[in-house]
Motif scaffolding. Structure first.
Motif, mmCIF file in Angstrom:
data_model
loop_
_atom_site.group_PDB
_atom_site.id
_atom_site.type_symbol
_atom_site.label_atom_id
_atom_site.label_comp_id
_atom_site.label_asym_id
_atom_site.label_seq_id
_atom_site.Cartn_x
_atom_site.Cartn_y
_atom_site.Cartn_z
ATOM 1 N N ASN A 112 -38.512 27.572 -33.806
ATOM 2 C CA ASN A 112 -37.605 28.149 -32.824
ATOM 3 C C ASN A 112 -36.453 28.871 -33.497
ATOM 4 O O ASN A 112 -35.788 28.316 -34.378
ATOM 5 N N GLN A 113 -36.210 30.111 -33.059
ATOM 6 C CA GLN A 113 -35.151 30.938 -33.632
ATOM 7 C C GLN A 113 -34.316 31.546 -32.511
ATOM 8 O O GLN A 113 -34.856 32.002 -31.499
ATOM 9 N N ASP A 114 -33.008 31.554 -32.688
ATOM 10 C CA ASP A 114 -32.131 32.277 -31.784
ATOM 11 C C ASP A 114 -32.466 33.764 -31.863
ATOM 12 O O ASP A 114 -32.788 34.281 -32.935
ATOM 13 N N ILE A 115 -32.406 34.460 -30.736
ATOM 14 C CA ILE A 115 -32.787 35.872 -30.720
ATOM 15 C C ILE A 115 -31.941 36.705 -31.673
ATOM 16 O O ILE A 115 -32.404 37.732 -32.185
ATOM 17 N N MET A 116 -30.711 36.283 -31.933
ATOM 18 C CA MET A 116 -29.836 37.051 -32.811
ATOM 19 C C MET A 116 -30.061 36.727 -34.283
ATOM 20 O O MET A 116 -29.583 37.461 -35.157
ATOM 21 N N ASP A 117 -30.786 35.657 -34.565
ATOM 22 C CA ASP A 117 -30.969 35.214 -35.944
ATOM 23 C C ASP A 117 -32.310 35.619 -36.541
ATOM 24 O O ASP A 117 -32.535 35.411 -37.730
ATOM 25 N N THR A 118 -33.197 36.176 -35.730
ATOM 26 C CA THR A 118 -34.529 36.499 -36.218
ATOM 27 C C THR A 118 -34.677 37.994 -36.469
ATOM 28 O O THR A 118 -34.174 38.807 -35.685
ATOM 29 N N PRO A 119 -35.362 38.393 -37.548
ATOM 30 C CA PRO A 119 -35.556 39.818 -37.845
ATOM 31 C C PRO A 119 -36.740 40.425 -37.110
ATOM 32 O O PRO A 119 -37.385 41.354 -37.605
ATOM 33 N N PHE A 120 -37.062 39.882 -35.931
ATOM 34 C CA PHE A 120 -38.163 40.382 -35.120
ATOM 35 C C PHE A 120 -37.690 40.518 -33.673
ATOM 36 O O PHE A 120 -36.688 39.922 -33.269
ATOM 37 N N SER A 121 -38.440 41.294 -32.906
ATOM 38 C CA SER A 121 -38.116 41.505 -31.493
ATOM 39 C C SER A 121 -38.876 40.491 -30.651
ATOM 40 O O SER A 121 -40.108 40.476 -30.661
#
Length: 771
Positions: A112-121
């Motif tokens: 699980n990744q926060d949307i602002m922390d991941t280098p993907f859309s």
């Protein structure tokens, strides 16, 4: 510094003394686990089901050193930590403001990744949004996504999804991180809690997709879990055409600290649709179990779905025409009266997670599915723009046995001022497919004036391949991979870099339907690397970039083409690699979020040549831009919108007449606006609306057959009230209000440009009772 920023965010969101604040509305990146005074609070929020925070001035003192004489009193609501679908201690990412999407999602082996922390859309649609849209399947929901267009599988009624101009089939939908577990053609919404859309290639993150798709994106569905409060819910629905539905959803928690959870879903739907003579029957049941302990978590799921279709309107092929026929009336049906499609699946998964230390956790999962399909299909090929053409027949039987598993170890460590989040994982996928089919030549028909052939007996020219009463093994597929990744953070987590690589082995074998002799096989391996970078100059903004590949088994050749057998029908081409580069920027102020991505993906091209052989030649280059906007612009409004620009071209095909042409079925422009508005004059009443626009597309590689674009409008409302002392939500929606006749999708399988007609104007209503 981080503490003062959190206090400022809390202060700004709480305008007057005594106002309430939901901690879920604060972006999770504001709550740093490295802040000593917050570390205990944060870890407790993640590991327990309900936490009540103090509402006095002393609670503020624990968050930040703010002068009690100048800080307003703030009442903090009860915080509910949602049970985790993947058995993790963190639980599901919380819902974003407005409740339609989540603040994060699973990003393959990175978790699980926060949307602002991941280098993907990525986007994760919540169960609240799914229910409010009255979505009945994955495709029914994803037509609301501005980056996705729903299509149909080759020769049947399977859902497929255009993502960044590439086809992702429902075969390659993931269930809680495992491929191939859910029903292959249609997945009802009662079977999942959330729909996670991960855009772009993902071989390093998820492994190779079993059916060769997912170059443009991956869909992951999360199972339902018992929440912290008991649930007793009954839903009854009705759709135009005399379609009725009833569904139950119940859950509870038991034992010490409510450690054990049980959730049960069941639904039954039967009746006609808004399309003439079309009907369906759907039955399903799902049981979700979980246990959450201090050091380990366990979960299990068991599901059954039986989907029966009768006289479902088939797709339309184009043969020898110079232009595309106008779309017929949306309610018309050219299906033969004896056509049907039956699909029954039983599936289950188990998942566990164990903490060796505070910094090292092991996890594993196993799932399996047994699927049985039986179809009698009859497509229509139009050979004249006046609608004249032919109807052919194709019957098939298929049995699938799928096993899927993953095993991994993840943890955190520090080297100097660099923080590392690392993971090592291995994945296994095994599929056995049995099948048989039969087909025969065409009879005259017409798109606008359908001819119904009541006699479904086979002619002397019919071709039978395999034994439908006892189908034999036709394909075996084994995927094995090993992956490792490390995300290291610098400058107080402002800069994060993810490096990863996966070694994937793909082994497939095809067998003759009659003799069981091997007809084709390969056993290939490849390394697929990836790099992703995220930089957050401020709390509200993120800039990211990535390079990642998609590795997949070679596309499978269709069995027939214009009623003629493909010379290598049913066989797979060699594995192929798609390469993606992407740059993007994200914005999130806690109320409104947005993401802008610019990307390019090159994928090997395949088509049926003049010798009627399915072959690989050249590549498709997809370049584009995606803009999405979501959240709650005001207290009484919710928005989910966006626009996608695509430049998908054929390149180096070996045929100068094709080079530079647009890829079949891919529009240049598509956009969505989904809006909800709470009417102040009537408490509990919400008005909803959807505008969906899809630009023109081509139905052939030569780009001579242009299919017009379309714009549709859906309008609806829901009303929350009390009846006989029970909470009730009444919902109604009218689809395609303007009555537009249109071709909803073009294609849905490699190098195929068949057409699928759009929905007619139709009403659907439902009532949900909470006991």
């Amino acid at each position: 510094m981080q503490l003062s920023r959190l206090s400022a965010a809390l202060f700004n969101l709480s305008n007057v003394s005594g106002s309430s604040l939901r901690l879920a509305s604060i972006p999770s990146r504001l709550v740093s686990t490295k802040s000593p005074s917050l570390k205990t609070l944060y870890s407790t929020c993640l590991s327990t089901s309900v936490i009540v925070l103090a509402t006095s001035q002393s609670a503020w003192a624990q968050v930040d050193d703010v002068d009690a004489q100048t800080t307003p009193n703030v009442v903090l609501d009860t915080i509910v930590v949602t049970s985790s679908a993947d058995a993790s201690a963190d639980g599901l990412p919380s819902a974003y403001e407005g409740g339609q999407v989540a603040t994060g999602s699973r990003v393959g082996l990175l978790g699980n990744q926060d949307i602002m922390d991941t280098p993907f859309s990525t986007t994760s649609y919540t169960n609240e949004y799914i229910a409010n849209q009255q979505a009945q399947s994955v495709g029914d929901l994803l037509k609301k996504d501005p980056t996705v267009r729903v299509a149909r599988g080759f020769g049947n009624f399977q859902e497929a999804y255009f993502m960044r101009g590439f086809i992702t089939t429902s075969d390659d939908t993931m269930y809680n991180g495992l491929y191939g577990i859910l029903p292959r053609q249609y997945i009802a919404t009662e079977l999942f809690e959330r729909v996670e859309v991960q855009r772009g290639a993902s071989a390093m993150l998820n492994g190779a997709a079993p059916s060769g798709g997912n170059a443009g994106g991956t869909i992951n569905l999360l199972p339902k879990r018992a929440d912290n409060e008991p649930l007793r819910q009954l839903t009854v629905g009705y759709g135009q055409g005399d379609q009725g539905k009833v569904a139950v959803d119940v859950s509870d928690r038991f034992g010490s600290d409510d450690a054990f959870g049980v959730r049960f879903n069941a639904a039954y739907q039967d009746g006609d649709s808004a399309i003439d003579d079309e009907s369906s029957t759907l039955g399903l049941a799902a049981l979700g179990l979980d246990y959450r302990g201090d050091q380990y978590r366990l979960s299990a799921d068991l599901g059954w779905q039986d989907n029966k279709l009768s006289e479902t309107r088939p797709s339309v092929n184009l043969g020898g025409v110079s232009s595309v026929s106008n779309a017929p009336d949306g309610s018309k049906n050219w299906a033969q009266p004896w056509t049907y499609s039956d699909e029954e699946d039983v599936f289950g998964t188990i998942r566990g997670e164990y903490d060796f230390t505070d910094n090292i956790t092991a996890y594993g999962a196993y799932g399996m599915r047994r699927g049985d399909e039986d179809n009698s299909l009859s497509d229509l090929t139009v050979t004249n723009t006046n609608g004249a053409g032919t109807t052919a027949r194709f019957d098939n039987t298929r049995e699938d046995k799928v096993q899927s598993a993953e095993l991994g170890l993840r943890g955190q460590w520090q080297t100097g001022k660099i923080d590392h989040d690392w993971v090592i994982a291995t994945d296994l996928y095994d599929q056995e497919e049995k099948g048989a089919y039969a087909f025969e030549g065409a009879r005259p028909n017409n798109l606008y004036r359908p001819i119904k052939y009541r006699d479904n007996s086979w002619s002397d020219t019919a071709v039978f391949v395999g034994n439908a009463n006892n189908p034999t093994l036709t394909n075996e597929k084994k995927l094995q991979s090993f992956a490792l990744a490390d995300t290291f953070s610098l400058f107080n987590d402002k800069l994060k870099t993810t490096l990863g690589v996966r070694h994937q082995n793909i082994k497939t074998t095809s067998y003759d339907y009659n003799t069981q002799a091997k007809t084709a096989s390969y056993d290939e391996s490849a390394w697929t690397p990836s790099v992703g970078i995220v930089y957050q100059p401020t709390m509200d903004w993120s800039v990211y970039g990535n390079y990642i590949e998609s590795l997949a088994p070679g596309k499978r050749a269709p069995l027939t083409n214009d009623h003629e057998a493909v010379t290598n029908g049913g066989q797979n081409l060699d594995p192929y690699v798609s390469e993606q580069t992407e740059l993007g920027v994200k914005y999130d102020n806690g109320m409104i979020g947005s993401s802008l991505a610019v990307f390019r993906t090159d994928e090997p091209h395949a088509y049926i040549n003049n010798s009627n052989t399915f072959t690989a030649a050249g590549e498709n280059r997809h370049q584009g831009m995606e803009l999405t906007v979501f959240g709650s612009p005001s207290e009484n409004m919710r928005l989910n919108a966006g626009v996608t620009y695509l430049n998908a071209k054929q390149k180096d095909t070996g045929d100068s007449a094709l080079d530079g042409n647009r890829v079949i079925g891919v529009p240049t422009l598509q956009s969505n606006v989904n809006l909800e508005y709470d009417l102040a004059a009537v408490e509990g009443l919400t008005l909803t609306g959807d505008i969906i626009h899809t630009g023109s597309r081509y139905s052939d590689n030569a780009n001579t057959l242009k299919v017009d674009g379309y714009t549709t409008l859906d309008l609806g409302a829901r009303y929350r009230t009390m009846l006989a002392g029970q909470d009730v939500t009444l919902k109604g929606m009218v689809t395609n209000v303007t009555g537009e006749d249109y071709w909803q999708s073009v294609g849905g399988y490699a190098a195929s440009g068949y057409l699928n007609a759009g929905e007619p104007t139709a009403l659907k209503v439902s009532a949900t009772f909470d006991f």
